[in-house]
Scaffold this motif. Structure first.
Motif, PDB file in Angstrom:
ATOM      1  N   LEU A  88     -21.936 -89.116 -46.588  1.00  0.00           N
ATOM      2  CA  LEU A  88     -23.302 -88.857 -47.024  1.00  0.00           C
ATOM      3  C   LEU A  88     -23.579 -87.357 -47.041  1.00  0.00           C
ATOM      4  O   LEU A  88     -24.212 -86.846 -47.977  1.00  0.00           O
ATOM      5  CB  LEU A  88     -24.284 -89.589 -46.106  1.00  0.00           C
ATOM      6  N   ALA A  89     -23.082 -86.640 -46.057  1.00  0.00           N
ATOM      7  CA  ALA A  89     -23.275 -85.187 -45.996  1.00  0.00           C
ATOM      8  C   ALA A  89     -22.681 -84.509 -47.221  1.00  0.00           C
ATOM      9  O   ALA A  89     -23.298 -83.608 -47.807  1.00  0.00           O
ATOM     10  CB  ALA A  89     -22.643 -84.629 -44.718  1.00  0.00           C
ATOM     11  N   ASP A  90     -21.483 -84.947 -47.635  1.00  0.00           N
ATOM     12  CA  ASP A  90     -20.840 -84.346 -48.810  1.00  0.00           C
ATOM     13  C   ASP A  90     -21.670 -84.561 -50.070  1.00  0.00           C
ATOM     14  O   ASP A  90     -21.826 -83.645 -50.893  1.00  0.00           O
ATOM     15  CB  ASP A  90     -19.433 -84.923 -49.013  1.00  0.00           C
ATOM     16  N   LYS A  91     -22.217 -85.746 -50.231  1.00  0.00           N
ATOM     17  CA  LYS A  91     -23.039 -86.047 -51.406  1.00  0.00           C
ATOM     18  C   LYS A  91     -24.326 -85.216 -51.389  1.00  0.00           C
ATOM     19  O   LYS A  91     -24.724 -84.655 -52.411  1.00  0.00           O
ATOM     20  CB  LYS A  91     -23.359 -87.549 -51.446  1.00  0.00           C
ATOM     21  N   ILE A  92     -24.956 -85.121 -50.250  1.00  0.00           N
ATOM     22  CA  ILE A  92     -26.202 -84.363 -50.145  1.00  0.00           C
ATOM     23  C   ILE A  92     -25.937 -82.872 -50.345  1.00  0.00           C
ATOM     24  O   ILE A  92     -26.732 -82.171 -50.978  1.00  0.00           O
ATOM     25  CB  ILE A  92     -26.907 -84.639 -48.792  1.00  0.00           C
ATOM     26  N   MET A  93     -24.812 -82.367 -49.852  1.00  0.00           N
ATOM     27  CA  MET A  93     -24.475 -80.955 -50.067  1.00  0.00           C
ATOM     28  C   MET A  93     -24.197 -80.687 -51.546  1.00  0.00           C
ATOM     29  O   MET A  93     -24.589 -79.638 -52.075  1.00  0.00           O
ATOM     30  CB  MET A  93     -23.281 -80.535 -49.215  1.00  0.00           C
ATOM     31  N   ALA A  94     -23.563 -81.615 -52.222  1.00  0.00           N
ATOM     32  CA  ALA A  94     -23.332 -81.460 -53.661  1.00  0.00           C
ATOM     33  C   ALA A  94     -24.671 -81.405 -54.399  1.00  0.00           C
ATOM     34  O   ALA A  94     -24.836 -80.616 -55.348  1.00  0.00           O
ATOM     35  CB  ALA A  94     -22.466 -82.602 -54.190  1.00  0.00           C
TER      36      ALA A  94
ATOM     37  N   ILE B  28     -29.745 -78.273 -45.379  1.00  0.00           N
ATOM     38  CA  ILE B  28     -30.015 -78.537 -43.957  1.00  0.00           C
ATOM     39  C   ILE B  28     -29.734 -80.003 -43.630  1.00  0.00           C
ATOM     40  O   ILE B  28     -29.094 -80.315 -42.621  1.00  0.00           O
ATOM     41  CB  ILE B  28     -31.458 -78.145 -43.598  1.00  0.00           C
ATOM     42  N   HIS B  29     -30.182 -80.899 -44.504  1.00  0.00           N
ATOM     43  CA  HIS B  29     -29.921 -82.326 -44.269  1.00  0.00           C
ATOM     44  C   HIS B  29     -28.419 -82.597 -44.227  1.00  0.00           C
ATOM     45  O   HIS B  29     -27.947 -83.362 -43.366  1.00  0.00           O
ATOM     46  CB  HIS B  29     -30.585 -83.175 -45.351  1.00  0.00           C
ATOM     47  N   ALA B  30     -27.675 -81.993 -45.135  1.00  0.00           N
ATOM     48  CA  ALA B  30     -26.221 -82.201 -45.165  1.00  0.00           C
ATOM     49  C   ALA B  30     -25.577 -81.709 -43.874  1.00  0.00           C
ATOM     50  O   ALA B  30     -24.686 -82.370 -43.320  1.00  0.00           O
ATOM     51  CB  ALA B  30     -25.611 -81.501 -46.373  1.00  0.00           C
ATOM     52  N   GLN B  31     -26.031 -80.578 -43.379  1.00  0.00           N
ATOM     53  CA  GLN B  31     -25.481 -80.051 -42.129  1.00  0.00           C
ATOM     54  C   GLN B  31     -25.820 -80.962 -40.952  1.00  0.00           C
ATOM     55  O   GLN B  31     -24.962 -81.198 -40.083  1.00  0.00           O
ATOM     56  CB  GLN B  31     -26.005 -78.642 -41.895  1.00  0.00           C
TER      57      GLN B  31
END
Length: 148
Positions: free
Chosen positions: A36-42, A23-26
């Motif tokens: 940052l979104a890519d790192k959090i999604m990973a 959810i944070h990544a989205q």
């Protein structure tokens, strides 16, 4: 807490934390903070896989996993997200080390937790690095770096 209960709790935690990070990544991606979104999604994907690995181990041990997730807050402020992750890692690392000690007689599970500890330590180091970047270059400059 028994070993089985502990494994079930870790699985619930990783499933919940995975959803929080997804959810944070989205949210971050929607606001334009793609790096940052890519790192959090990973991180979300990694936690999901860890939870699945724990459930697989429970099945190998003849146990039945539970279908449940731990609740985590949805945080919209980026600095607060990072601070929350830092706090969670600070608490998770000692808990994981204690869990590791419980599995001295189960090499497969112990090895799995050793890998999880390494992954959590790497995430903690990354979060601390980014919190330090905010301190060094300022919050607005950090946000500019995370766009793209």
């Amino acid at each position: 807490m028994t070993k089985v209960e502990l494994l079930k709790e870790f699985a619930k935690g990783w499933f919940g934390n995975s959803q929080q990070h997804s959810i944070h990544a989205q949210l971050l991606s929607n606001r334009g903070f793609k790096k940052l979104a890519d790192k959090i999604m990973a991180e979300s994907d990694e936690e999901w896989e860890e939870a699945k690995e724990v459930n697989k181990r429970l099945i190998e041990l003849g146990e039945t996993p539970v279908v449940a997730i731990s609740e985590y807050p949805v945080i919209t402020d980026i600095k607060e997200m990072l601070e929350y992750d830092c706090k969670e890692s600070t608490e998770a690392l000692p808990a994981m080390s204690r869990a590791l000690a419980m599995f001295d007689d189960d090499y497969v599970t112990k090895n799995m937790f050793q890998k999880f500890i390494i992954d959590e330590q790497e995430h903690y180091n990354w979060v601390k690095e980014h919190l330090n970047l905010i301190k060094e270059i300022g919050y607005e400059n950090y946000l500019i770096e995370m766009i793209g």
